[in-house]
Scaffold this motif. Structure first.
Motif, PDB file in Angstrom:
ATOM      1  N   ALA A  10       0.827   7.079   0.581  1.00  0.00           N
ATOM      2  CA  ALA A  10       0.522   6.131  -0.290  1.00  0.00           C
ATOM      3  C   ALA A  10       1.926   5.550  -1.197  1.00  0.00           C
ATOM      4  O   ALA A  10       1.294   4.293  -1.134  1.00  0.00           O
ATOM      5  N   ALA A  11       2.715   5.386  -1.466  1.00  0.00           N
ATOM      6  CA  ALA A  11       4.088   4.917  -1.772  1.00  0.00           C
ATOM      7  C   ALA A  11       4.080   3.809  -1.374  1.00  0.00           C
ATOM      8  O   ALA A  11       4.381   2.391  -1.525  1.00  0.00           O
ATOM      9  N   ALA A  12       4.116   3.868   0.687  1.00  0.00           N
ATOM     10  CA  ALA A  12       5.120   3.377   1.101  1.00  0.00           C
ATOM     11  C   ALA A  12       4.159   2.141   1.646  1.00  0.00           C
ATOM     12  O   ALA A  12       4.430   0.989   1.834  1.00  0.00           O
ATOM     13  N   LEU A  13       2.636   2.485   2.010  1.00  0.00           N
ATOM     14  CA  LEU A  13       2.151   2.061   2.662  1.00  0.00           C
ATOM     15  C   LEU A  13       0.909   1.322   1.769  1.00  0.00           C
ATOM     16  O   LEU A  13      -0.306   0.225   2.362  1.00  0.00           O
ATOM     17  N   GLY A  14       0.168   2.126   0.032  1.00  0.00           N
ATOM     18  CA  GLY A  14       0.093   0.974  -0.328  1.00  0.00           C
ATOM     19  C   GLY A  14      -1.692   2.624  -0.193  1.00  0.00           C
ATOM     20  O   GLY A  14      -1.859   3.132   0.102  1.00  0.00           O
ATOM     21  N   VAL A  17      -5.892   3.095   1.906  1.00  0.00           N
ATOM     22  CA  VAL A  17      -5.111   3.276   3.435  1.00  0.00           C
ATOM     23  C   VAL A  17      -5.990   4.233   3.989  1.00  0.00           C
ATOM     24  O   VAL A  17      -5.776   5.431   3.971  1.00  0.00           O
TER      25      VAL A  17
END
Lengths: 415, 415
Positions: A10-14, A17
């Motif tokens: 969630a931190a990297a892809l938002g 998703v």
């Protein structure tokens, strides 16, 4: 582990998703019709059509590895492999479809198809169904009802009611005719109709071969083109035919291909007649850097080889009916219909005459918990959707049906 | 053989499919900075940026082969590799750019970027230069001047004059301000400015760091976003910086990546801030089947590893200036300017004060005939364009300059 990965993800892809299932799966290995999660639990894959000839098929892996070690450039240099592939691909088509553009995704393919129809007709107006999905580019996603485009639907798009139980071929064709008239009246003109001939995203309602004949005539009479999106039914999944349009008896002007084409390698294509290709190529200077590169071509060629040599279309033709017959034998008060063709099949559930949305959502979880991957579809999520890799065997089918039987019994009727 | 392949290619792919050079090359093998044609002739590759870390780099090939044999699915299942890659990629960025969407092509990346700007601003108006190319989807190709879109340019697109010798930063900014005012007056609103910070397709005119500061302020004052297309300058090609926007001193809101990202595997990405990602993900249900799949992630990770471990950015920083210094030592009456940064450089030729179009066209052929690949760019094809794989050495540079010297002498002045 998984919750750590979820938060890093969630931190990297938002946010937002999408993942499958209430407890997302971390799949780490695949072979044939099976995959394994990070806890080494095995799943029978009854859902993924991208690994068309089976997860990590050694023939396709070897073709990718060998060509990646030899050369990977682009089609501005000559290379025999892309030519050989397109020749062999087009040999699978009738209707004068003898040329292709290689691209990387089904979305890119449909984006090109829309412009081919524009180039031929000089018009932009396009029609699709109101429960479809043809891809994620700006232009193609304007045909999707899942989320309206930012700024609203563009004026050149008209969506007609998707086929469903009880809709006649004449009704569908009449709706298309009305949409054409609307586009013409609005000054948009009419370039064509884009649809999946199996209506995969419309929850593949039962329609008889010939269902689209009247519609095809309406489109032709109006000077429009038929664009058949074969991303899901294509490459023999329906068993009786290589392509969905031949299964339903539709003559397309343009065919788009995607997901299963190279067993997971990002490869897609647009197949069409030379006159349409010429109109497009003259109107539009199209080049796709990765499209048809030697590695992509090698992966697609190997996939074609395996389909043929392992007789996977014939397999779909024999195993598919066996599965649906067994599914029809399952007894459940909400089971409304078992339907499908070849290795693309599903079950619709209704409760008190209404879609059994919550029941199906819970049923999916119950099935996955028993080590079988599948999913749901339909306007109300009332249809179980199954679309396994093509080497799916009679034994796999029996395993699936047994698990479904158990899951049906375990899913509360008031879910 | 080649003529047979050309005719088969035209029959299968259609006409007007571009090739490089008068006598198209059939390239069959690549390794490092070299490729070989079907006649086993070796070429020094001074043009292809897709094989960023060198043709068929064994580390990348091994990563692809190993992951393809293990698992290739999609991001609806959790997988550590896509998360690890995006974390490592985003660590290469400043300006709060900490999240990414993985896609398959630079075109898809720019198509997403345009919608991100729309989602944030609620407007569609977009500005690019009048000599650019950002990709081939319907939406993105509307920014291209190479071939107008079928039906004409859409009303939400404005193209400003590309930078060229003599244009000041204030002039470029003023043109952008005018375009914004036009979009606002036309009721389109303004979502953002998309540009390559190295102006690669604009023939990379010599501009000083800081050239875009005034423009950036104009865009911010109007509430628009800066979209930096790093498909060409990115991943360290310019030597002094990993990204073109840091090289020129521009703070982007959205960065798009493509071609060199996985050394030829179809991988691309959009990198942005969490607030922009959130706006996009909330407005638009985006999913890309092949984007960020385990094999693509493995290929991109290996490429990143090689860039770092072989110190390829530092290599670009040392070899690049060495090449341009040697090129400036070449004596030719038409040589107007040698320019570039790192391993992206070129030579502009003018004859009697006008672009030496025909001369450069012939020069390219003379160079290729001597076993070196490069090409031309510029509104009039007056610029030699060189952009070799990143392991390009001092020795390769000397080879290139020697061949250029010979070719310059062999190319008739009245070509």
């Amino acid at each position: 582990m998984t919750s750590d990965l979820l938060s890093r993800r969630a931190a990297a892809l938002g946010g937002h998703v999408p993942t499958f299932y209430r407890q997302p799966l971390e799949i780490v290995r695949g072979a044939g019709v099976h995959v394994w999660d990070a806890q080494r639990r095995q799943y029978l894959d009854c859902y993924n059509n991208v690994p068309h000839v089976g997860h990590c098929h050694p023939r396709v892996v070897e073709a990718i590895a060998q060509q990646a070690a030899t050369l990977n450039t682009h089609t501005r240099y000559l290379h025999p492999m892309v030519v050989e592939y397109v020749e062999r691909l087009c040999a699978k088509f009738d209707h004068g479809l003898t040329q292709a553009i290689m691209v990387c995704t089904g979305s890119e393919a449909n984006d090109v198809a829309l412009r081919m129809a524009q180039a031929v007709t000089g018009a932009r107006g396009v029609i699709a169904t109101d429960a479809t999905y043809h891809g994620n580019t700006s232009a193609v996603s304007a045909l999707s009802t899942r989320r309206p485009p930012i700024g609203g639907y563009p004026p050149h798009v008209r969506l007609v009611p998707a086929p469903e139980a009880g809709m006649t071929d004449a009704e569908f064709a009449a709706n298309v005719a009305d949409a054409i008239a609307e586009l013409e009246a609005a000054g948009e003109g009419f370039s064509g109709l884009m649809l999946c001939p199996f209506f995969a995203n419309e929850a593949f309602p039962t329609v008889a071969p010939g269902f689209l004949c009247a519609t095809e005539q309406v489109v032709r009479d109006a000077g429009g083109l038929i664009m058949a999106d074969e991303v899901q039914p294509g490459f023999g999944r329906l068993g009786s035919h290589w392509w969905g349009h031949d299964w339903i008896g539709l003559v397309p002007d343009i065919v788009t291909l995607g997901k299963p084409m190279a067993n997971g390698h990002p490869v897609a294509a647009v197949v069409t007649r030379p006159d349409i290709m010429e109109a497009f190529r003259s109107a539009f200077g199209y080049f796709n850097t990765f499209g048809g590169n030697p590695v992509s071509s090698a992966a697609a060629l190997a996939t074609l080889d395996v389909i043929e040599e392992e007789a996977l279309v014939q397999n779909a033709a024999t195993v598919g009916p066996h599965v649906t017959e067994m599914l029809r034998g399952l007894d459940h008060p909400f089971l409304h219909e078992v339907r499908g063709a070849g290795l693309f099949f599903g079950m619709e559930f209704r409760k008190d005459g209404a879609p059994a949305t919550d029941f199906v959502a819970e049923l999916v979880e119950q099935v996955v918990a028993r080590g079988v991957l599948l999913n749901k579809i339909g306007r109300h999520g009332e249809v179980l959707k199954m679309r396994p890799p093509m080497p799916f065997s009679h034994q796999n089918a029996e395993h699936l049906v047994q698990v479904l039987d158990d899951a049906l019994k375990a899913t509360p009727l008031d879910a």
